[in-house]
Motif scaffolding. Structure first.
Motif, PDB file in Angstrom:
ATOM      1  N   LYS A   7     125.691  46.166 173.498  1.00  0.00           N
ATOM      2  CA  LYS A   7     125.390  45.294 174.645  1.00  0.00           C
ATOM      3  C   LYS A   7     125.825  43.853 174.384  1.00  0.00           C
ATOM      4  CE  LYS A   7     121.616  44.049 177.770  1.00  0.00           C
ATOM      5  NZ  LYS A   7     121.869  42.622 177.761  1.00  0.00           N
ATOM      6  N   GLU A   8     125.610  43.383 173.151  1.00  0.00           N
ATOM      7  CA  GLU A   8     125.955  41.994 172.830  1.00  0.00           C
ATOM      8  C   GLU A   8     127.458  41.766 172.937  1.00  0.00           C
ATOM      9  OE1 GLU A   8     125.286  38.719 169.240  1.00  0.00           O
ATOM     10  OE2 GLU A   8     124.424  40.736 169.105  1.00  0.00           O
ATOM     11  N   ALA A   9     128.252  42.736 172.443  1.00  0.00           N
ATOM     12  CA  ALA A   9     129.713  42.612 172.528  1.00  0.00           C
ATOM     13  C   ALA A   9     130.184  42.645 173.980  1.00  0.00           C
ATOM     14  CB  ALA A   9     130.385  43.728 171.729  1.00  0.00           C
ATOM     15  N   LEU A  10     129.555  43.498 174.795  1.00  0.00           N
ATOM     16  CA  LEU A  10     129.925  43.580 176.207  1.00  0.00           C
ATOM     17  C   LEU A  10     129.570  42.295 176.949  1.00  0.00           C
ATOM     18  CD1 LEU A  10     128.871  47.254 177.016  1.00  0.00           C
ATOM     19  CD2 LEU A  10     131.195  46.364 176.790  1.00  0.00           C
ATOM     20  N   ASP A  11     128.432  41.684 176.574  1.00  0.00           N
ATOM     21  CA  ASP A  11     128.041  40.415 177.201  1.00  0.00           C
ATOM     22  C   ASP A  11     129.074  39.325 176.910  1.00  0.00           C
ATOM     23  OD1 ASP A  11     125.796  41.543 178.249  1.00  0.00           O
ATOM     24  OD2 ASP A  11     124.447  40.874 176.642  1.00  0.00           O
ATOM     25  N   LYS A  12     129.565  39.293 175.667  1.00  0.00           N
ATOM     26  CA  LYS A  12     130.582  38.300 175.303  1.00  0.00           C
ATOM     27  C   LYS A  12     131.884  38.552 176.064  1.00  0.00           C
ATOM     28  CE  LYS A  12     128.837  37.242 170.681  1.00  0.00           C
ATOM     29  NZ  LYS A  12     129.115  37.266 169.236  1.00  0.00           N
ATOM     30  N   LEU A  13     132.230  39.854 176.238  1.00  0.00           N
ATOM     31  CA  LEU A  13     133.444  40.190 176.969  1.00  0.00           C
ATOM     32  C   LEU A  13     133.333  39.751 178.433  1.00  0.00           C
ATOM     33  CD1 LEU A  13     136.205  41.521 177.105  1.00  0.00           C
ATOM     34  CD2 LEU A  13     135.066  43.726 177.493  1.00  0.00           C
TER      35      LEU A  13
END
Length: 376
Positions: A7-13
């Motif tokens: 989720k954290e990586a997707l939020d940054k994307l």
């Protein structure tokens, strides 16, 4: 097929895509060339960079990074499920007289009211329970337990602010009240005060662990950690900004100092250039050796004679003391803007002394007229 990213990586994307939408020019940066090629491989088209962005891509990238880092806390993705609208603060919430001297009889009556209130609480009659707890508090306002229990009743009525007020008073009376920490922590979580909630619930578990408190703590910990990390990030940015400003101030101070030094040197050089040549000559006369030479009466008289009539210079060409002093003066004045034989104060210079006005290297000594007495 499950998503391979957290989720954290997707939020940054998502955040990166939003930045690209608001400022497509950054896709022309060399570091993002791989992403530009990816878009074009699917038939997409990246608009050409504007003139301004092509002139200063690095500045643009820094601005984007700064904007991404300066996100306000409200933009953090927090789980607010279960939060409620805070109840209005009640200034009339009865807290008893903190200075009251409680008698034994009042203490006993307070215990009776407390037992009645707990009975009503267990039956779900929270309004009646609060009323009885209040009567007990007025009889014995020094009891931390009464405030904690009334706070629990307010919590059941979804009045987190009233609960927080009661539990805070309970902790003032007894800083080790696990119940007060527990119910206040829960109340904080209901109004989105995640860090305060985690702190109180953690303290409650440390004093007297129970499963419900631990469950509440686990529920608020993710939000509390996100806020904590965000604040650490903001603090790091603040320190980095202060360091940059400090270096910039130091750089400007160095430049100002160098500019002032150059101006001083220029003024000094101009002053030296504008100084009268005679000033340097008379400074040379302060030389200890030259001053000592002039103390010799013979030398002093010779220079007085020459000063009155430069042509008398030839009378002293065979005098080693006079010629030694003239040679010394000539050497010192060679780099001071004078000719090799020019001496201020001696009109026309010294005849016959290397290129001086009034004479020359090859000038012949003057011919003196002798009286002819016709004795031959």
């Amino acid at each position: 097929m499950s998503c391979p990213f957290g989720k954290e990586a997707l939020d940054k994307l998502k955040q990166f895509i939003d930045v690209c939408k608001s400022n497509p020019d950054i896709l022309s940066l060399p570091d993002l060339n791989f992403f530009k090629e990816f878009i074009e491989s699917f038939g997409g088209k990246v608009p050409p960079p504007s003139k301004m962005s092509s002139e200063a891509p690095n500045a643009r990238a820094e601005d984007v990074a700064s904007d991404a880092e300066s996100e306000p806390e409200s933009d953090l993705e927090l789980d607010t499920e279960g939060c409620v609208e805070p109840d209005p603060l009640d200034e009339n919430q009865k807290m008893g007289d903190p200075n009251k001297k409680v008698t034994e009889e009042e203490s006993d009556k307070s215990d009776e009211k407390r037992m009645e209130a707990m009975g009503q609480f267990s039956e779900g009659n929270y309004d009646k329970a609060i009323e009885l707890f209040t009567e007990a508090i007025e009889l014995n306002p020094s009891s931390a337990l009464l405030f904690a229990k009334r706070g629990q009743a307010f919590l059941k009525q979804t009045k987190p602010n009233a609960c927080i007020k009661d539990c805070t008073r309970a902790l003032e009376l007894n800083p080790d009240s696990a119940a007060a920490f527990k119910f206040r922590g829960r109340a904080f979580s209901l109004i989105g005060e995640w860090e305060k909630a985690a702190k109180d619930l953690r303290q409650a578990c440390n004093i007297d662990f129970d499963e419900q408190t631990d469950e509440w703590l686990k529920a608020v910990t993710p939000n509390a950690k996100k806020i904590e990390q965000h604040k650490l990030k903001q603090e790091r940015k603040r320190l980095e900004k202060e360091e940059r400003e400090k270096r910039e101030r130091a750089r400007k101070a160095r430049e100002a100092h160098a500019k002032a030094s150059n101006a001083t040197r220029t003024e000094t050089n101009n002053a030296n250039a504008n100084a009268a040549p005679g000033d340097d000559f008379y400074k040379l006369l302060q030389d200890p050796e030259i001053r000592a030479a002039f103390t010799d009466p013979e030398v002093s008289a010779a220079f007085a004679d020459i000063s009155s009539n430069p042509a008398n210079f030839y009378k002293y060409q065979s005098n080693p003391k006079v010629m030694a002093l003239i040679t010394k003066l000539s050497g010192k004045l060679a780099g001071s803007g004078f000719g090799p034989g020019s001496f201020p104060g001696f009109p026309g210079g010294f005849p016959g002394f290397g290129g001086m006005p009034g004479g020359g290297a090859g000038a012949a000594p003057p011919q003196f007229q002798h009286d002819d007495d016709n004795l031959d």
